[in-house]
Write a protein that holds these residues in place. Structure first.
Motif, PDB file in Angstrom:
ATOM      1  N   ALA A  23       0.837  -1.201   0.000  1.00  0.00           N
ATOM      2  CA  ALA A  23       0.000   0.000   0.000  1.00  0.00           C
ATOM      3  C   ALA A  23       0.875   1.256   0.000  1.00  0.00           C
ATOM      4  O   ALA A  23       0.594   2.230  -0.712  1.00  0.00           O
ATOM      5  CB  ALA A  23      -0.939  -0.011   1.205  1.00  0.00           C
ATOM      6  N   GLN A  26       2.117   2.174  -3.400  1.00  0.00           N
ATOM      7  CA  GLN A  26       1.084   2.848  -4.202  1.00  0.00           C
ATOM      8  C   GLN A  26       0.963   4.307  -3.788  1.00  0.00           C
ATOM      9  O   GLN A  26       0.829   5.196  -4.632  1.00  0.00           O
ATOM     10  CB  GLN A  26      -0.264   2.155  -4.018  1.00  0.00           C
ATOM     11  CG  GLN A  26      -0.390   0.892  -4.793  1.00  0.00           C
ATOM     12  CD  GLN A  26      -1.846   0.533  -4.997  1.00  0.00           C
ATOM     13  OE1 GLN A  26      -2.742   1.044  -4.335  1.00  0.00           O
ATOM     14  NE2 GLN A  26      -2.089  -0.357  -5.928  1.00  0.00           N
ATOM     15  N   LEU A  27       1.014   4.556  -2.494  1.00  0.00           N
ATOM     16  CA  LEU A  27       0.914   5.924  -1.998  1.00  0.00           C
ATOM     17  C   LEU A  27       2.150   6.730  -2.384  1.00  0.00           C
ATOM     18  O   LEU A  27       2.050   7.924  -2.668  1.00  0.00           O
ATOM     19  CB  LEU A  27       0.721   5.915  -0.479  1.00  0.00           C
ATOM     20  CG  LEU A  27      -0.552   5.217   0.003  1.00  0.00           C
ATOM     21  CD1 LEU A  27      -0.537   5.077   1.523  1.00  0.00           C
ATOM     22  CD2 LEU A  27      -1.798   5.940  -0.466  1.00  0.00           C
ATOM     23  N   ALA A  45      -5.608   2.033  -1.955  1.00  0.00           N
ATOM     24  CA  ALA A  45      -4.264   1.486  -1.757  1.00  0.00           C
ATOM     25  C   ALA A  45      -4.287   0.356  -0.731  1.00  0.00           C
ATOM     26  O   ALA A  45      -3.639  -0.682  -0.923  1.00  0.00           O
ATOM     27  CB  ALA A  45      -3.303   2.587  -1.320  1.00  0.00           C
TER      28      ALA A  45
END
Length: 129
Positions: A23, A26-27, A45
């Motif tokens: 996650a 993705q961030l 995410a």
């Protein structure tokens, strides 16, 4: 007979950490673009990283905020040296860090336990101090 829907069990520590890092990556992509991360983007995410919604109980918003903190660390590991070379004073570094953390959501969703125990993350600009 009442049939309860299956509830996902909390992820094992290594799988949980891997999901948080997924996650966070993705961030990180959003931070690299200078894009604000809102609740919807954060939820997406987390759902991709954990392959499940928060309603399953596999992740909660405290975990989502941890992913944001991981994304910040990843960003600073990648761009921090160059950023700090350009921002050569403490005031300039504080401004740069504030811009980065300004892209992240605030920690508005807190569990009763976190509130009762006064468990709050240290803001990145304060960590600089």
């Amino acid at each position: 007979m009442n049939v309860m829907p299956p509830v996902a069990l909390p992820a094992a520590p290594i799988a949980r950490a891997s999901a948080i890092i997924a996650a966070a990556h993705q961030l990180l992509a959003a931070l690299e673009r200078g894009q604000r991360i809102d609740s919807a983007a954060l939820r997406t995410a987390m759902e991709v990283g954990f392959e499940a919604s928060d309603v399953t109980g596999v992740w909660d918003w405290k975990t989502a905020y941890e992913a944001c903190e991981c994304a910040t660390v990843l960003f600073l590991r990648k761009y921090g040296p160059a950023l700090f070379r350009k921002a050569d004073t403490s005031a300039a570094r504080l401004t740069a860090l504030s811009k980065i953390t300004g892209l992240l959501p605030t920690h508005t969703r807190r569990s009763e336990e976190s509130q009762a125990l006064q468990q709050f993350s240290t803001p990145v600009p304060l960590g600089l101090a």
